[in-house]
Design an enzyme around this catalytic site. Structure first.
Site, PDB file in Angstrom:
ATOM      1  N   TYR A 154       0.894  -1.312  -0.172  1.00 39.11           N
ATOM      2  CA  TYR A 154      -0.152  -0.017  -0.049  1.00 39.11           C
ATOM      3  C   TYR A 154       0.964   1.282  -0.048  1.00 39.11           C
ATOM      4  CZ  TYR A 154      -3.752   3.060   1.337  1.00 39.11           C
ATOM      5  OH  TYR A 154      -4.476   4.132   1.764  1.00 39.11           O
ATOM      6  N   LYS A 158       1.169   3.996  -2.836  1.00 45.19           N
ATOM      7  CA  LYS A 158       0.862   5.704  -2.733  1.00 45.19           C
ATOM      8  C   LYS A 158       1.800   6.633  -2.977  1.00 45.19           C
ATOM      9  CE  LYS A 158      -3.501   5.054  -1.673  1.00 45.19           C
ATOM     10  NZ  LYS A 158      -4.939   5.727  -2.436  1.00 45.19           N
TER      11      LYS A 158
HETATM   12  P1  NDP Z   1     -13.476   2.697   1.162  1.00 44.99           P
HETATM   13  O1  NDP Z   1     -13.015   1.190   1.116  1.00 44.99           O
HETATM   14  O2  NDP Z   1     -14.371   2.931   1.926  1.00 44.99           O
HETATM   15  O3  NDP Z   1     -13.664   3.070  -0.422  1.00 44.99           O
HETATM   16  C1  NDP Z   1     -12.966   2.691  -1.413  1.00 44.99           C
HETATM   17  C2  NDP Z   1     -13.781   2.986  -2.705  1.00 44.99           C
HETATM   18  O4  NDP Z   1     -12.922   2.434  -3.911  1.00 44.99           O
HETATM   19  C3  NDP Z   1     -15.017   1.980  -2.849  1.00 44.99           C
HETATM   20  O5  NDP Z   1     -15.995   2.636  -3.518  1.00 44.99           O
HETATM   21  C4  NDP Z   1     -14.548   0.732  -3.426  1.00 44.99           C
HETATM   22  O6  NDP Z   1     -15.811   0.230  -4.307  1.00 44.99           O
HETATM   23  C5  NDP Z   1     -13.736   1.492  -4.589  1.00 44.99           C
HETATM   24  N1  NDP Z   1     -12.772   0.518  -5.292  1.00 44.99           N
HETATM   25  C6  NDP Z   1     -12.132  -0.357  -4.737  1.00 44.99           C
HETATM   26  N2  NDP Z   1     -11.384  -1.141  -5.599  1.00 44.99           N
HETATM   27  C7  NDP Z   1     -11.637  -0.512  -7.034  1.00 44.99           C
HETATM   28  C8  NDP Z   1     -11.298  -0.652  -8.232  1.00 44.99           C
HETATM   29  N3  NDP Z   1     -10.376  -1.834  -8.718  1.00 44.99           N
HETATM   30  N4  NDP Z   1     -11.941  -0.010  -9.380  1.00 44.99           N
HETATM   31  C9  NDP Z   1     -12.869   1.004  -9.005  1.00 44.99           C
HETATM   32  N5  NDP Z   1     -13.283   1.160  -7.602  1.00 44.99           N
HETATM   33  C10 NDP Z   1     -12.763   0.523  -6.732  1.00 44.99           C
HETATM   34  O7  NDP Z   1     -12.003   3.561   1.286  1.00 44.99           O
HETATM   35  P2  NDP Z   1     -11.818   5.074   1.570  1.00 44.99           P
HETATM   36  O8  NDP Z   1     -12.934   5.919   1.109  1.00 44.99           O
HETATM   37  O9  NDP Z   1     -11.187   5.044   3.136  1.00 44.99           O
HETATM   38  O10 NDP Z   1     -10.467   5.415   0.647  1.00 44.99           O
HETATM   39  C11 NDP Z   1     -10.602   6.095  -0.419  1.00 44.99           C
HETATM   40  C12 NDP Z   1      -9.083   6.533  -0.851  1.00 44.99           C
HETATM   41  O11 NDP Z   1      -8.506   7.053   0.212  1.00 44.99           O
HETATM   42  C13 NDP Z   1      -8.304   5.407  -0.875  1.00 44.99           C
HETATM   43  O12 NDP Z   1      -7.484   5.519  -2.261  1.00 44.99           O
HETATM   44  C14 NDP Z   1      -7.632   5.240  -0.023  1.00 44.99           C
HETATM   45  O13 NDP Z   1      -6.434   4.345  -0.307  1.00 44.99           O
HETATM   46  C15 NDP Z   1      -7.574   6.700   0.411  1.00 44.99           C
HETATM   47  N6  NDP Z   1      -6.864   6.711   1.756  1.00 44.99           N
HETATM   48  C16 NDP Z   1      -7.783   6.349   2.728  1.00 44.99           C
HETATM   49  C17 NDP Z   1      -7.533   6.586   4.152  1.00 44.99           C
HETATM   50  C18 NDP Z   1      -8.369   6.255   5.278  1.00 44.99           C
HETATM   51  O14 NDP Z   1      -7.943   6.493   6.478  1.00 44.99           O
HETATM   52  N7  NDP Z   1      -9.408   5.940   5.261  1.00 44.99           N
HETATM   53  C19 NDP Z   1      -6.292   7.099   4.526  1.00 44.99           C
HETATM   54  C20 NDP Z   1      -5.373   7.612   3.450  1.00 44.99           C
HETATM   55  C21 NDP Z   1      -5.779   7.315   2.146  1.00 44.99           C
HETATM   56  P3  NDP Z   1     -16.098  -1.295  -4.423  1.00 44.99           P
HETATM   57  O15 NDP Z   1     -15.135  -2.214  -3.637  1.00 44.99           O
HETATM   58  O16 NDP Z   1     -17.453  -1.440  -4.130  1.00 44.99           O
HETATM   59  O17 NDP Z   1     -15.690  -1.514  -5.976  1.00 44.99           O
END
Ligand code: NDP
Length: 246
Positions: A154, A158
């Protein structure tokens, strides 16, 4: 500061940070393509945002699949005739200590988090170059800057986004496209809900502002970068982490 009538595509917008960004853009009058692997969820989120008076459609998009990405961007351009804003938000974790990390857990995280950003950005700049305008915002992570035990895959994905952001910013500045990244810290979403209470308490101790972030905290920074008036900011990373990394 007006973005009304512009067109934005947000990947992984079915929940969490992506959904909050989409809602913030919709409230500012941006027409939206809500992209996600689950088309029903994407359509449901899109339908909910029409109350803000914008056009919003749900599209099926797995960012790790080149054929999905090409089709999704073709469909969005057909539907809206332009793409002003791309938010590369989709991301996953497959945590494990290095010695036990399986090849498939490395590959799937890199393919979704880093290759997905490359694929979507490559399609978006084709449209944005013709328009001579674009705003691309990539969601990276504090893990890219601090590292995090159990997240070799991860944090590498990133950190890769940061390099990609700076290079695309340099390549496309001449076309009026800005490319920036937002690095969230610990944000309360489904991604972090799975962590143990002990890990959460340890995390909270290193956050000077003394609380976890919300998806809206991240969305606010993203929306700022998406505005036309943010046009002199490119190749930058904005940290949204309550001070845990500075
Ligand atoms: P969630 O797991 O809540 O949401 C992730 C979203 O990405 C979901 O809508 C999921 O939908 C979608 N997703 C996953 N894989 C794919 C794919 N291959 N194609 C299209 N859509 C995809 O995560 P967060 O909202 O917490 O995270 C959002 C972003 O922020 C990410 O990039 C994460 O790495 C980053 N981030 C989050 C942090 C945190 O503390 N939460 C901290 C730092 C960064 P589905 O699985 O239904 O397809």
């Amino acid at each position: 500061m007006d973005v009304r009538g512009q067109v934005g595509i947000i990947t992984g917008a079915t929940r969490g940070i992506g959904k909050a960004i989409a809602e913030g853009l919709a409230k500012n009058g941006v027409n939206l393509a809500i992209a996600g692997r689950n088309i029903d969820a994407a359509k449901e989120v899109a339908a909910a945002f029409t109350v803000f008076g914008v056009k919003a459609v749900g599209i099926k998009l797995d960012v790790s699949k080149p054929e999905d990405v090409i089709k999704a961007f073709e469909d969005v351009e057909k539907e809206f005739n332009r793409i002003d804003i791309l938010i590369n938000n989709a991301g996953i974790t497959k945590d494990g200590l290095l010695i036990r990390m399986r090849d498939e857990d490395w590959d799937s995280v890199i393919d979704t988090n880093l290759k997905g950003v490359f694929l979507c950005t490559r399609e978006a700049v084709k449209v944005m170059s013709r328009q001579r305008y674009g705003r691309i915002i990539n969601i990276t992570s504090v893990a890219a800057f601090m590292g995090n035990p159990g997240q070799t895959n991860y944090s590498a994905s990133k950190a890769g986004i940061v390099g990609l952001t700076k290079t695309v910013a340099r390549e496309y500045a001449v076309r009026g496209i800005t490319v920036n990244a937002v690095a969230p810290g610990f944000i309360q979403t489904a991604m972090t809900d799975v962590l143990s209470d002990r890990v959460k308490e340890d995390m909270k101790k290193i956050i000077p502002l003394g609380r976890f972030g919300t998806a809206e905290d991240v969305a606010n920074a993203v929306i700022f970068l998406a505005l036309p008036d943010s046009g002199y900011i490119t190749g930058q990373v904005i940290h949204v982490n309550g001070g845990m990394y500075m």
